[in-house]
Design an enzyme around this catalytic site. Structure first.
Site, PDB file in Angstrom:
ATOM      1  N   GLU A   1      -5.861   2.300  15.019  1.00 23.65           N
ATOM      2  CA  GLU A   1      -5.638   3.747  14.873  1.00 23.65           C
ATOM      3  C   GLU A   1      -6.139   4.245  13.523  1.00 23.65           C
ATOM      4  OE1 GLU A   1      -1.695   4.867  15.988  1.00 23.65           O
ATOM      5  OE2 GLU A   1      -1.736   6.756  14.877  1.00 23.65           O
TER       6      GLU A   1
ATOM      7  N   HIS B   1      10.881   2.944   6.094  1.00 25.37           N
ATOM      8  CA  HIS B   1       9.728   2.948   7.014  1.00 25.37           C
ATOM      9  C   HIS B   1       8.471   3.029   6.154  1.00 25.37           C
ATOM     10  CE1 HIS B   1       8.244   3.303  11.088  1.00 25.37           C
ATOM     11  NE2 HIS B   1       7.510   4.355  10.770  1.00 25.37           N
TER      12      HIS B   1
ATOM     13  N   ASP C   1      -2.041   0.775  12.825  1.00 24.36           N
ATOM     14  CA  ASP C   1      -2.383   2.114  12.330  1.00 24.36           C
ATOM     15  C   ASP C   1      -2.708   2.001  10.842  1.00 24.36           C
ATOM     16  OD1 ASP C   1      -2.713   4.770  11.827  1.00 24.36           O
ATOM     17  OD2 ASP C   1      -0.680   5.378  12.403  1.00 24.36           O
TER      18      ASP C   1
ATOM     19  N   GLU D   1       4.528   7.108  21.431  1.00 25.70           N
ATOM     20  CA  GLU D   1       5.335   6.566  20.326  1.00 25.70           C
ATOM     21  C   GLU D   1       6.500   7.520  20.045  1.00 25.70           C
ATOM     22  OE1 GLU D   1       2.438   6.282  17.151  1.00 25.70           O
ATOM     23  OE2 GLU D   1       2.434   8.446  16.829  1.00 25.70           O
TER      24      GLU D   1
ATOM     25  N   LYS E   1       2.119  -0.681  10.884  1.00 27.72           N
ATOM     26  CA  LYS E   1       1.537   0.188   9.865  1.00 27.72           C
ATOM     27  C   LYS E   1       0.931  -0.693   8.785  1.00 27.72           C
ATOM     28  CE  LYS E   1       2.721   4.419  10.857  1.00 27.72           C
ATOM     29  NZ  LYS E   1       1.663   5.397  11.064  1.00 27.72           N
TER      30      LYS E   1
END
Ligand code: MUC
Ligand code: MG
Length: 369
Positions: free
Chosen positions: A220, A18, A194, A323, A165
């Site tokens: 974000e 991730h 984000d 989320e 991301k």
């Protein structure tokens, strides 16, 4: 009286790496707290963070050490296992440590709700919904893999909103990646990004303009937590929603950000807020200031996720959904019965307390340190 208070570190692999601007996760370390009263009621709380000290000022190890050295002796010195009196003693004697405070408060509220025979949401003012929308974060770092992952999620009706991301590549590379995904998924699928504070104000101006023109719905935490003024200028300048995440560290910061109009959406997180009750205060402040709400995560396992779900179920306005997918990113849920994700939403349990049952054998097998 509190008979036993235990802090457990549990390490679980993620289903895939991730990638975020602050860290790449291959495993997640859950910080679980188990509180047992002298009449045998057990409450659970969680204080999980992201990337050791990469994301916030508390690490799994420091949370465990501070709970063991300061919270437990204080709680054991109290004459009764009383919710309000315990929270007041913690507030008076312990500065900071919002994640640790959140875990302890969650366990105490779980106990309190079980004693009342009510789901946790009812102790927090009452739920307005029995399930809540949950987005998925595409963070494999590879555009084609992210598109395939999103298509799979849409097909299985698990998620229809996606957050990307970005922030570790150039603005141009990131924008290209995001807009390729937006184009592949189509106009009906909401895409948000984000930055995790990665952009300067200049980069943000350039990036947000391109992302807004490309149909992206939300940006974000583009700039650092020290730069509320930049966040305020971007919020004023663009129509696209600008969300505060890392800048929000509880009710005082919510008040400061609202006064400065430094965001149009707040990402409420139970650990960042310092507890479930404080999260409800952040939401109330947002509502009074006309700021929309989003339910955030620190990629917690099932305990923090379900505690958050109970909190978010009480919010009058949850315009940007949540989320709460943390447990789905892990290879193991550590529960006797898995959480129910269906039809793009997470079901908020209705049994007394948190409404989930932990599998302590699985937890024992995954414990470390
Ligand atoms: C964050 O900053 O939003 C939430 C989802 C995710 O992938 O990372 C977290 C932290
Ligand atoms: Mg964030």
């Amino acid at each position: 009286m509190y008979k036993n208070i235990e802090t457990l570190l549990v390490q679980i692999p993620t289903i895939r790496p991730h990638r975020m601007a602050v860290a790449t996760m291959h495993t997640q370390t859950l910080v679980l707290v188990k509180v047992t009263t002298d009449d045998g009621v057990v409450g659970w709380g969680e204080a999980t963070t992201i990337g050791g000290l990469g994301y916030g000022a508390e690490s799994p190890e420091s949370i465990k050490a501070n709970i063991e050295s300061y919270f437990i002796p204080l709680m054991k010195s109290l004459p009764a296992a009383n919710l309000a009196q315990t929270l007041q003693a913690i507030k008076k004697n312990i500065q900071g440590n919002r994640f640790a405070k959140c875990a302890i408060q969650t366990a105490l509220l779980d106990i309190h709700a079980q004693r009342l025979g009510l789901p946790l949401s009812e102790v927090l003012g009452g739920r307005l919904r029995d399930s809540i929308p949950v987005l998925w974060v595409l963070a494999s770092g590879d555009t084609e893999k992210d598109i395939a992952e999103a298509q799979q999620m849409l097909k299985s009706k698990r998620h229809n909103i996606f957050k990307l991301k970005i922030g570790s590549r150039t603005v141009e590379e990131d924008v290209e990646h995001v807009l390729a995904i937006k184009q592949a998924l189509g106009a009906d699928v909401s895409i948000r990004v984000d930055l995790n504070q990665a952009w300067t104000e200049l980069e943000a101006n350039k990036g947000i303009q391109l992302l807004q023109a490309g149909g992206i719905d939300l940006i974000e935490q583009p700039c650092t937590t020290e730069n509320d003024e930049a966040m305020a200028r971007l919020t004023r300048k663009f129509d696209i929603a600008i969300m505060a995440d890392e800048s929000l560290t509880g009710p005082e910061s919510a008040y400061r950000l609202a006064k400065a109009h430094a965001a149009s959406v707040f990402a409420v997180k139970i650990a960042q807020s310092g507890g479930l009750l404080e999260s409800c205060e952040v939401a109330r402040l947002a509502q009074l200031a006309g700021i929309d709400l989003y339910g955030g995560t620190m990629l917690e396992g099932p305990v923090g996720t379900i505690a958050s779900a109970h909190v978010f179920s009480t919010f009058e306005n949850l315009a940007y959904g949540t989320e709460l997918f943390g447990p789905l990113l892990l290879t193991e849920q550590i529960l006797k019965a898995p959480l129910q994700y269906e039809n793009f939403e997470l079901i908020v349990p209705s049994a007394p307390g948190m409404g989930i049952e932990l599998d302590e054998n699985k937890i024992d097998n995954l414990r470390f340190k």
